[in-house]
Design a protein around this motif. Structure first.
Motif, mmCIF file in Angstrom:
data_model
loop_
_atom_site.group_PDB
_atom_site.id
_atom_site.type_symbol
_atom_site.label_atom_id
_atom_site.label_comp_id
_atom_site.label_asym_id
_atom_site.label_seq_id
_atom_site.Cartn_x
_atom_site.Cartn_y
_atom_site.Cartn_z
ATOM 1 N N MET A 160 3.931 -12.068 -12.909
ATOM 2 C CA MET A 160 3.379 -11.207 -11.176
ATOM 3 C C MET A 160 1.661 -12.058 -10.729
ATOM 4 O O MET A 160 0.835 -11.830 -12.355
ATOM 5 C CB MET A 160 3.423 -10.654 -11.960
ATOM 6 C CG MET A 160 2.976 -9.630 -10.397
ATOM 7 S SD MET A 160 3.913 -7.863 -10.071
ATOM 8 C CE MET A 160 4.924 -7.405 -11.032
ATOM 9 N N THR A 161 1.644 -12.646 -10.395
ATOM 10 C CA THR A 161 -0.234 -13.333 -9.328
ATOM 11 C C THR A 161 -0.575 -11.676 -9.112
ATOM 12 O O THR A 161 -0.256 -10.868 -9.005
ATOM 13 C CB THR A 161 0.542 -14.170 -8.579
ATOM 14 O OG1 THR A 161 0.509 -13.622 -6.888
ATOM 15 C CG2 THR A 161 0.667 -15.168 -8.996
ATOM 16 N N LEU A 162 -2.038 -11.794 -9.055
ATOM 17 C CA LEU A 162 -2.831 -11.009 -8.724
ATOM 18 C C LEU A 162 -3.083 -10.983 -6.691
ATOM 19 O O LEU A 162 -2.632 -9.360 -7.190
ATOM 20 C CB LEU A 162 -4.064 -11.385 -8.652
ATOM 21 C CG LEU A 162 -4.761 -11.540 -10.124
ATOM 22 C CD1 LEU A 162 -6.717 -11.321 -10.511
ATOM 23 C CD2 LEU A 162 -4.774 -9.716 -10.456
ATOM 24 N N PHE A 163 -2.528 -11.528 -6.023
ATOM 25 C CA PHE A 163 -2.171 -11.375 -4.964
ATOM 26 C C PHE A 163 -0.528 -10.591 -5.219
ATOM 27 O O PHE A 163 -0.847 -9.431 -3.977
ATOM 28 C CB PHE A 163 -1.607 -12.938 -4.577
ATOM 29 C CG PHE A 163 -3.183 -13.417 -4.479
ATOM 30 C CD1 PHE A 163 -3.627 -12.981 -3.226
ATOM 31 C CD2 PHE A 163 -2.993 -14.668 -5.182
ATOM 32 C CE1 PHE A 163 -5.115 -13.280 -3.173
ATOM 33 C CE2 PHE A 163 -4.359 -15.288 -5.007
ATOM 34 C CZ PHE A 163 -5.376 -14.903 -3.853
ATOM 35 N N THR A 164 0.144 -10.264 -5.900
ATOM 36 C CA THR A 164 1.396 -10.100 -5.673
ATOM 37 C C THR A 164 1.020 -8.121 -6.480
ATOM 38 O O THR A 164 1.662 -7.731 -5.396
ATOM 39 C CB THR A 164 2.128 -10.165 -6.759
ATOM 40 O OG1 THR A 164 3.243 -11.456 -6.213
ATOM 41 C CG2 THR A 164 4.116 -9.546 -6.567
ATOM 42 N N LYS A 165 0.500 -8.475 -6.239
ATOM 43 C CA LYS A 165 0.145 -7.293 -7.518
ATOM 44 C C LYS A 165 -0.794 -6.401 -6.611
ATOM 45 O O LYS A 165 -0.824 -5.011 -6.265
ATOM 46 C CB LYS A 165 -0.638 -6.897 -9.326
ATOM 47 C CG LYS A 165 -0.336 -7.396 -9.820
ATOM 48 C CD LYS A 165 -1.343 -7.251 -11.459
ATOM 49 C CE LYS A 165 0.080 -7.851 -12.331
ATOM 50 N NZ LYS A 165 -0.745 -8.351 -13.819
ATOM 51 N N GLU A 166 -1.323 -7.304 -5.840
ATOM 52 C CA GLU A 166 -2.616 -6.166 -4.851
ATOM 53 C C GLU A 166 -1.362 -5.950 -3.346
ATOM 54 O O GLU A 166 -1.704 -4.382 -2.971
ATOM 55 C CB GLU A 166 -3.595 -7.303 -3.885
ATOM 56 C CG GLU A 166 -3.963 -6.580 -3.121
ATOM 57 C CD GLU A 166 -4.863 -7.712 -2.306
ATOM 58 O OE1 GLU A 166 -5.479 -7.899 -1.572
ATOM 59 O OE2 GLU A 166 -5.412 -9.084 -3.017
ATOM 60 N N LYS A 167 -0.909 -7.102 -3.205
ATOM 61 C CA LYS A 167 0.085 -5.890 -1.815
ATOM 62 C C LYS A 167 1.573 -5.237 -2.657
ATOM 63 O O LYS A 167 1.407 -4.177 -1.475
ATOM 64 C CB LYS A 167 1.385 -7.176 -1.683
ATOM 65 C CG LYS A 167 2.667 -6.975 -1.049
ATOM 66 C CD LYS A 167 2.077 -7.009 -0.103
ATOM 67 C CE LYS A 167 3.059 -6.836 1.803
ATOM 68 N NZ LYS A 167 3.490 -5.548 1.962
ATOM 69 N N GLU A 168 1.604 -4.833 -3.497
ATOM 70 C CA GLU A 168 2.363 -4.337 -4.333
ATOM 71 C C GLU A 168 1.244 -2.181 -4.102
ATOM 72 O O GLU A 168 2.013 -1.685 -3.977
ATOM 73 C CB GLU A 168 3.041 -3.946 -5.603
ATOM 74 C CG GLU A 168 3.983 -5.200 -5.498
ATOM 75 C CD GLU A 168 4.417 -5.641 -6.895
ATOM 76 O OE1 GLU A 168 4.007 -4.793 -8.085
ATOM 77 O OE2 GLU A 168 5.562 -6.036 -7.530
ATOM 78 N N LEU A 169 -0.123 -2.427 -4.831
ATOM 79 C CA LEU A 169 -0.762 -1.726 -4.865
ATOM 80 C C LEU A 169 -1.010 -0.926 -3.326
ATOM 81 O O LEU A 169 -0.905 0.377 -3.203
ATOM 82 C CB LEU A 169 -2.184 -1.572 -5.777
ATOM 83 C CG LEU A 169 -2.512 -0.572 -5.786
ATOM 84 C CD1 LEU A 169 -2.443 0.595 -6.641
ATOM 85 C CD2 LEU A 169 -4.100 -1.330 -6.600
ATOM 86 N N VAL A 170 -1.034 -1.500 -2.966
ATOM 87 C CA VAL A 170 -1.536 -1.514 -1.428
ATOM 88 C C VAL A 170 -0.253 -0.773 -0.616
ATOM 89 O O VAL A 170 -0.106 0.683 0.434
ATOM 90 C CB VAL A 170 -1.548 -2.870 -0.090
ATOM 91 C CG1 VAL A 170 -1.400 -2.510 1.315
ATOM 92 C CG2 VAL A 170 -2.754 -2.806 -0.400
ATOM 93 N N ASP A 171 0.981 -1.475 -0.973
ATOM 94 C CA ASP A 171 2.514 -0.391 -0.240
ATOM 95 C C ASP A 171 2.761 0.652 -1.213
ATOM 96 O O ASP A 171 3.349 1.518 -0.107
ATOM 97 C CB ASP A 171 3.467 -1.366 -0.905
ATOM 98 C CG ASP A 171 3.566 -2.811 0.015
ATOM 99 O OD1 ASP A 171 2.720 -2.359 1.349
ATOM 100 O OD2 ASP A 171 3.810 -3.229 -0.320
ATOM 101 N N ARG A 172 1.736 1.420 -2.044
ATOM 102 C CA ARG A 172 2.181 2.311 -2.880
ATOM 103 C C ARG A 172 1.399 3.584 -2.103
ATOM 104 O O ARG A 172 1.414 4.709 -2.900
ATOM 105 C CB ARG A 172 1.138 2.514 -4.265
ATOM 106 C CG ARG A 172 2.655 0.956 -4.766
ATOM 107 C CD ARG A 172 2.128 1.786 -6.463
ATOM 108 N NE ARG A 172 3.588 0.515 -7.209
ATOM 109 C CZ ARG A 172 3.697 1.226 -8.085
ATOM 110 N NH1 ARG A 172 3.776 3.228 -8.516
ATOM 111 N NH2 ARG A 172 5.003 0.761 -9.037
ATOM 112 N N TYR A 173 0.337 3.033 -0.938
ATOM 113 C CA TYR A 173 -0.442 4.564 -0.223
ATOM 114 C C TYR A 173 0.365 5.632 -0.143
ATOM 115 O O TYR A 173 -0.416 6.641 -0.341
ATOM 116 C CB TYR A 173 -1.004 3.696 1.053
ATOM 117 C CG TYR A 173 -1.357 4.932 1.907
ATOM 118 C CD1 TYR A 173 -2.835 4.589 1.806
ATOM 119 C CD2 TYR A 173 -0.794 5.291 2.268
ATOM 120 C CE1 TYR A 173 -3.678 5.901 2.772
ATOM 121 C CE2 TYR A 173 -2.020 6.121 3.941
ATOM 122 C CZ TYR A 173 -3.159 6.242 3.449
ATOM 123 O OH TYR A 173 -3.821 7.681 3.938
#
Length: 57
Positions: free
Chosen positions: A1-14
């Protein structure tokens, strides 16, 4: 899993953030501010990782 994917997932957890934290972000822009903060954090992590990799080579 890339950092970009982790970033997107974290934003979606708002929506999963505790209410008091979401309310705090709502005062200064809500999800947009949350995604800015997450992006800033991951940008720092990426730059720091690149610096460390450059120093070891």
């Amino acid at each position: 899993m890339t950092l970009f994917t982790k970033e997107k997932e974290l934003v979606d957890r708002y929506k999963l953030l505790p209410a008091r934290i979401r309310n705090g972000f709502a005062l200064v822009g809500g999800k947009q501010t949350w995604s800015w903060l997450v992006s800033l954090m991951y940008r720092y992590v990426r730059e720091r990782t690149w610096k460390i990799q450059d120093n070891t080579e």
